[in-house]
Write a protein that holds these residues in place. Structure first.
Motif, PDB file in Angstrom:
ATOM      1  N   LEU A   8       0.723  -1.105  -0.079  1.00  0.00           N
ATOM      2  CA  LEU A   8       0.172   0.249   0.121  1.00  0.00           C
ATOM      3  C   LEU A   8       0.732   0.850  -0.008  1.00  0.00           C
ATOM      4  CD1 LEU A   8      -2.809   1.167  -0.072  1.00  0.00           C
ATOM      5  CD2 LEU A   8      -3.026   1.572   2.488  1.00  0.00           C
ATOM      6  N   ALA A  11       1.895   1.534  -3.409  1.00  0.00           N
ATOM      7  CA  ALA A  11       1.169   2.054  -4.572  1.00  0.00           C
ATOM      8  C   ALA A  11       0.947   3.536  -4.396  1.00  0.00           C
ATOM      9  CB  ALA A  11       0.103   1.078  -4.409  1.00  0.00           C
ATOM     10  N   THR A  12       0.902   4.008  -3.323  1.00  0.00           N
ATOM     11  CA  THR A  12       0.257   4.877  -2.588  1.00  0.00           C
ATOM     12  C   THR A  12       1.585   5.992  -2.985  1.00  0.00           C
ATOM     13  OG1 THR A  12       0.345   4.543  -0.662  1.00  0.00           O
ATOM     14  CG2 THR A  12      -1.863   4.518  -1.376  1.00  0.00           C
ATOM     15  N   THR A  34      -0.770  -2.953  -6.840  1.00  0.00           N
ATOM     16  CA  THR A  34      -1.959  -2.411  -7.841  1.00  0.00           C
ATOM     17  C   THR A  34      -2.797  -3.158  -7.553  1.00  0.00           C
ATOM     18  OG1 THR A  34      -2.238  -3.226  -9.736  1.00  0.00           O
ATOM     19  CG2 THR A  34      -0.439  -0.989  -9.232  1.00  0.00           C
ATOM     20  N   HIS A  37      -3.521  -2.303  -3.299  1.00  0.00           N
ATOM     21  CA  HIS A  37      -4.003  -1.436  -2.493  1.00  0.00           C
ATOM     22  C   HIS A  37      -6.048  -0.637  -3.172  1.00  0.00           C
ATOM     23  CE1 HIS A  37      -4.248   3.352  -5.056  1.00  0.00           C
ATOM     24  NE2 HIS A  37      -4.298   3.452  -3.633  1.00  0.00           N
ATOM     25  N   LYS A  41      -8.248  -0.163  -0.469  1.00  0.00           N
ATOM     26  CA  LYS A  41      -8.574   1.403  -1.336  1.00  0.00           C
ATOM     27  C   LYS A  41     -10.839   0.714  -1.479  1.00  0.00           C
ATOM     28  CE  LYS A  41      -8.709   3.928  -5.655  1.00  0.00           C
ATOM     29  NZ  LYS A  41      -7.888   4.781  -6.135  1.00  0.00           N
ATOM     30  N   SER A 123      -4.062   8.681   2.830  1.00  0.00           N
ATOM     31  CA  SER A 123      -3.271   7.825   2.613  1.00  0.00           C
ATOM     32  C   SER A 123      -1.586   7.503   3.691  1.00  0.00           C
ATOM     33  CB  SER A 123      -1.877   7.902   1.557  1.00  0.00           C
ATOM     34  OG  SER A 123      -0.796   8.882   1.354  1.00  0.00           O
TER      35      SER A 123
END
Length: 226
Positions: A8, A11-12, A34, A37, A41, A123
């Motif tokens: 995570l 990805a962020t 991804t 993530h 999300k 995030s």
């Protein structure tokens, strides 16, 4: 858990986020990072949970502290439950919803504000992500699923998130052997399973859906009156 947190954060990160935005509508290879993530999300967005800042629980009216209920969202569980994070108390009619949002915060994606029309996430790197709530489809014991359509305020992208029991979702999502196999494995271990899905909608697709959905609601109302 640590692996999810790492994926995570990757990805962020600013670098990855910038690269994805520059890519625009081009197809991006779905890696493990991804996929993780997107799954986290989805859990952080698809729910009826309301965050209330600590110390404000008693200062706000019932209406303002529970906007989801103002919108007519109901759940099979009666009453509200709460879970406490470092900054917020999460409130919802279902303990399962609170548990999922709390878990998403634990791995780094926090729900920090929500009202009738907007939702804000934070995030792991402190980035603020704002979403417009376009439609909500509440969970019912008959449908065994709930969904939400949101618009990313930074990109304008419209996404439909849907989650529910595997026996229901298997007939909705694109077929794949993995879903049936993994759901079966978890069931044999005595675990409850939840399937989460997403679909990106174009502006034209959403406008068409909104029109047809509005017409359907009117039709149902007239039918009930008769």
């Amino acid at each position: 858990m640590d692996e999810v947190v790492t994926h995570l954060r990757t990805a962020t990160s600013t670098v990855v986020t910038t690269a994805l935005k520059k890519a625009g509508q081009s197809k991006v290879r779905r890696t493990v990072v991804t996929r993780v993530h997107e799954a986290v999300k989805a859990l952080a967005l698809c729910h009826n949970v309301t965050p209330v800042r600590k110390g404000e629980e008693n200062g706000e009216s019932e209406e303002s502290s529970s906007p989801a209920k103002q919108d007519g969202i109901t759940d099979d569980d009666e009453g509200e439950v709460g879970a406490v994070s470092d900054d917020f108390t999460y409130q919802a009619s279902s303990p399962d919803e609170v548990a999922l949002v709390t878990w998403a915060e634990t791995v780094g994606l926090s729900l920090i504000t929500r009202d009738l029309t907007t939702m804000t996430l934070r995030s792991p790197h402190g980035q603020i992500m704002e979403y417009e709530i376009l439609q909500i489809f509440p969970f019912t014991s008959e449908s065994k699923r709930m969904g939400i359509i949101v618009r990313d305020q930074s990109t304008g992208e419209i996404t439909f998130y849907l989650k529910g029991a595997d026996v229901v979702m298997a007939n909705i999502v694109q077929y794949n052997d993995w879903l049936e196999e993994e759901s079966g494995n978890m069931a044999r271990e005595g675990l409850r399973t939840l399937v989460v899905s997403k679909k990106v909608l174009s502006e034209e697709q959403y406008q068409d859906f909104e029109y047809r959905y509005s017409q359907a609601k009117v039709s149902l109302t007239e039918r009930a009156a008769k």
